[in-house]
Design a protein around this motif. Sequence first.
Motif, PDB file in Angstrom:
ATOM      1  N   ILE A  79       0.838  -1.200   0.000  1.00 31.09           N
ATOM      2  CA  ILE A  79       0.000   0.000   0.000  1.00 31.09           C
ATOM      3  C   ILE A  79       0.874   1.251   0.000  1.00 31.09           C
ATOM      4  O   ILE A  79       0.606   2.219  -0.726  1.00 31.09           O
ATOM      5  N   ALA A  80       1.953   1.245   0.791  1.00 35.26           N
ATOM      6  CA  ALA A  80       2.850   2.399   0.841  1.00 35.26           C
ATOM      7  C   ALA A  80       3.484   2.667  -0.521  1.00 35.26           C
ATOM      8  O   ALA A  80       3.619   3.826  -0.937  1.00 35.26           O
ATOM      9  N   GLN A  81       3.890   1.613  -1.220  1.00 32.48           N
ATOM     10  CA  GLN A  81       4.454   1.806  -2.555  1.00 32.48           C
ATOM     11  C   GLN A  81       3.442   2.450  -3.495  1.00 32.48           C
ATOM     12  O   GLN A  81       3.787   3.323  -4.300  1.00 32.48           O
ATOM     13  N   GLU A  82       2.188   2.038  -3.408  1.00 34.18           N
ATOM     14  CA  GLU A  82       1.141   2.644  -4.236  1.00 34.18           C
ATOM     15  C   GLU A  82       0.886   4.093  -3.832  1.00 34.18           C
ATOM     16  O   GLU A  82       0.635   4.949  -4.691  1.00 34.18           O
ATOM     17  N   MET A  83       0.949   4.371  -2.537  1.00 30.08           N
ATOM     18  CA  MET A  83       0.750   5.754  -2.087  1.00 30.08           C
ATOM     19  C   MET A  83       1.807   6.674  -2.668  1.00 30.08           C
ATOM     20  O   MET A  83       1.509   7.805  -3.081  1.00 30.08           O
ATOM     21  N   VAL A  84       3.057   6.212  -2.711  1.00 33.47           N
ATOM     22  CA  VAL A  84       4.123   7.029  -3.306  1.00 33.47           C
ATOM     23  C   VAL A  84       3.874   7.224  -4.794  1.00 33.47           C
ATOM     24  O   VAL A  84       4.076   8.323  -5.329  1.00 33.47           O
ATOM     25  N   ALA A  85       3.424   6.172  -5.463  1.00 33.27           N
ATOM     26  CA  ALA A  85       3.145   6.287  -6.900  1.00 33.27           C
ATOM     27  C   ALA A  85       2.000   7.264  -7.162  1.00 33.27           C
ATOM     28  O   ALA A  85       2.019   8.012  -8.148  1.00 33.27           O
ATOM     29  N   GLN A  86       0.983   7.270  -6.276  1.00 34.22           N
ATOM     30  CA  GLN A  86      -0.202   8.092  -6.494  1.00 34.22           C
ATOM     31  C   GLN A  86      -0.022   9.533  -6.005  1.00 34.22           C
ATOM     32  O   GLN A  86      -0.574  10.459  -6.611  1.00 34.22           O
ATOM     33  N   ALA A  87       0.702   9.713  -4.909  1.00 31.68           N
ATOM     34  CA  ALA A  87       0.772  11.049  -4.290  1.00 31.68           C
ATOM     35  C   ALA A  87       2.178  11.326  -3.755  1.00 31.68           C
ATOM     36  O   ALA A  87       2.365  11.521  -2.550  1.00 31.68           O
ATOM     37  N   ALA A 101       7.838  -6.232  -3.626  1.00 37.00           N
ATOM     38  CA  ALA A 101       7.198  -5.569  -4.761  1.00 37.00           C
ATOM     39  C   ALA A 101       6.260  -6.488  -5.517  1.00 37.00           C
ATOM     40  O   ALA A 101       5.720  -6.104  -6.549  1.00 37.00           O
ATOM     41  N   GLN A 102       6.041  -7.690  -5.007  1.00 38.67           N
ATOM     42  CA  GLN A 102       5.160  -8.654  -5.660  1.00 38.67           C
ATOM     43  C   GLN A 102       4.099  -9.123  -4.680  1.00 38.67           C
ATOM     44  O   GLN A 102       4.396  -9.478  -3.538  1.00 38.67           O
ATOM     45  N   GLY A 103       2.855  -9.126  -5.147  1.00 39.79           N
ATOM     46  CA  GLY A 103       1.784  -9.603  -4.291  1.00 39.79           C
ATOM     47  C   GLY A 103       1.750 -11.114  -4.164  1.00 39.79           C
ATOM     48  O   GLY A 103       1.378 -11.646  -3.116  1.00 39.79           O
ATOM     49  N   VAL A 104       2.117 -11.806  -5.218  1.00 39.10           N
ATOM     50  CA  VAL A 104       2.262 -13.259  -5.141  1.00 39.10           C
ATOM     51  C   VAL A 104       3.667 -13.523  -4.636  1.00 39.10           C
ATOM     52  O   VAL A 104       4.642 -13.233  -5.319  1.00 39.10           O
ATOM     53  N   ASP A 171       1.103  -6.122  -8.384  1.00 42.36           N
ATOM     54  CA  ASP A 171       2.518  -6.235  -8.732  1.00 42.36           C
ATOM     55  C   ASP A 171       3.068  -4.819  -8.858  1.00 42.36           C
ATOM     56  O   ASP A 171       2.630  -4.048  -9.717  1.00 42.36           O
ATOM     57  N   GLY A 172       4.009  -4.457  -8.002  1.00 43.86           N
ATOM     58  CA  GLY A 172       4.539  -3.094  -7.986  1.00 43.86           C
ATOM     59  C   GLY A 172       5.916  -2.939  -8.592  1.00 43.86           C
ATOM     60  O   GLY A 172       6.530  -1.874  -8.460  1.00 43.86           O
ATOM     61  N   ARG A 173       6.398  -3.981  -9.248  1.00 44.23           N
ATOM     62  CA  ARG A 173       7.775  -3.924  -9.753  1.00 44.23           C
ATOM     63  C   ARG A 173       7.988  -2.810 -10.764  1.00 44.23           C
ATOM     64  O   ARG A 173       9.082  -2.226 -10.832  1.00 44.23           O
ATOM     65  N   ALA A 174       6.963  -2.489 -11.547  1.00 40.50           N
ATOM     66  CA  ALA A 174       7.127  -1.452 -12.568  1.00 40.50           C
ATOM     67  C   ALA A 174       7.368  -0.076 -11.958  1.00 40.50           C
ATOM     68  O   ALA A 174       7.943   0.801 -12.609  1.00 40.50           O
ATOM     69  N   HIS A 175       6.945   0.131 -10.701  1.00 37.46           N
ATOM     70  CA  HIS A 175       7.098   1.437 -10.055  1.00 37.46           C
ATOM     71  C   HIS A 175       8.455   1.635  -9.391  1.00 37.46           C
ATOM     72  O   HIS A 175       8.813   2.762  -9.048  1.00 37.46           O
ATOM     73  N   LEU A 176       9.195   0.552  -9.172  1.00 36.21           N
ATOM     74  CA  LEU A 176      10.328   0.643  -8.251  1.00 36.21           C
ATOM     75  C   LEU A 176      11.392   1.644  -8.696  1.00 36.21           C
ATOM     76  O   LEU A 176      11.897   2.425  -7.885  1.00 36.21           O
ATOM     77  N   LYS A 177      11.766   1.627  -9.972  1.00 37.07           N
ATOM     78  CA  LYS A 177      12.849   2.508 -10.419  1.00 37.07           C
ATOM     79  C   LYS A 177      12.459   3.977 -10.376  1.00 37.07           C
ATOM     80  O   LYS A 177      13.318   4.857 -10.299  1.00 37.07           O
TER      81      LYS A 177
END
Length: 241
Positions: A79-87, A101-104, A171-177
């Motif tokens: 959720i925190a990774q998504e929060m950074v991506a969104q805001a 970075a992976q849900g599975v 899956d949050g891997r695309a956001h990491l870089k």
Amino acid sequence: MNPIVFVHGFMGGSAQWVPQETAFGSASVVAVDLPGYGQNAHLSPLPTIEAYSDWVLSELIRRGISCFDLIGHSMGGMIAQEMVAQAPDHIGRLVLYGTGAQGVLPGRFETIETSKKRALSEGAKATARRISATWFLAREDDPAYEGCAVIAEQSSAAAIVAGLEAMRKWDGRAHLKSLDKETLILWGDHDRTYSWEQTEQLWHTITRSNLAVIPLCAHTAHLERSGLFNSIVSAFLTTSS
């Protein structure tokens, strides 16, 4: 210091962060309860990690908190990774703790599908107590186990299945870089949920990342080794880049 926002993990709740409430000097500590869990167990769970991220951001705005440091544990780290991506403009420093970075989750103590089936067959309370035990190196013998199990027991079967499904679909891997925040990656060296490979992926891919490995604990270092956890996080949040 900025307010410090804590986002708990699967079947967690704000009450898990009691050892952190007064650990950071004058900084205010804000621990949320996600819909379906903890003190918000009466709310309907959400279907995706992105939806939980939206909810936390809206809840913080409702409380008048617009700029904060962020600590996400386990599913809360997703959720925190998504929060950074969104805001990104709302967030200062970031701590990704016992997460990936992976849900599975490769290497998880059991697959998400197995957890779903067992939750439906065994019932929510039995599932809560069984999974809570995997969070501690000493399992049920850890002094903090019972408190965590009681919090986990507040989750309904619907919330358990919804959380597992939300993780499975994410899956949050695309956001990491592009995650351009000063970030602390924090991991317990006997974590049964998130393997070293997932921790290493965060550390090696997030550009401004730092790593801390806490020994002799599993998935709940903030309870198993709370003094060490608090000192590491405090040093990270207060040290100049």
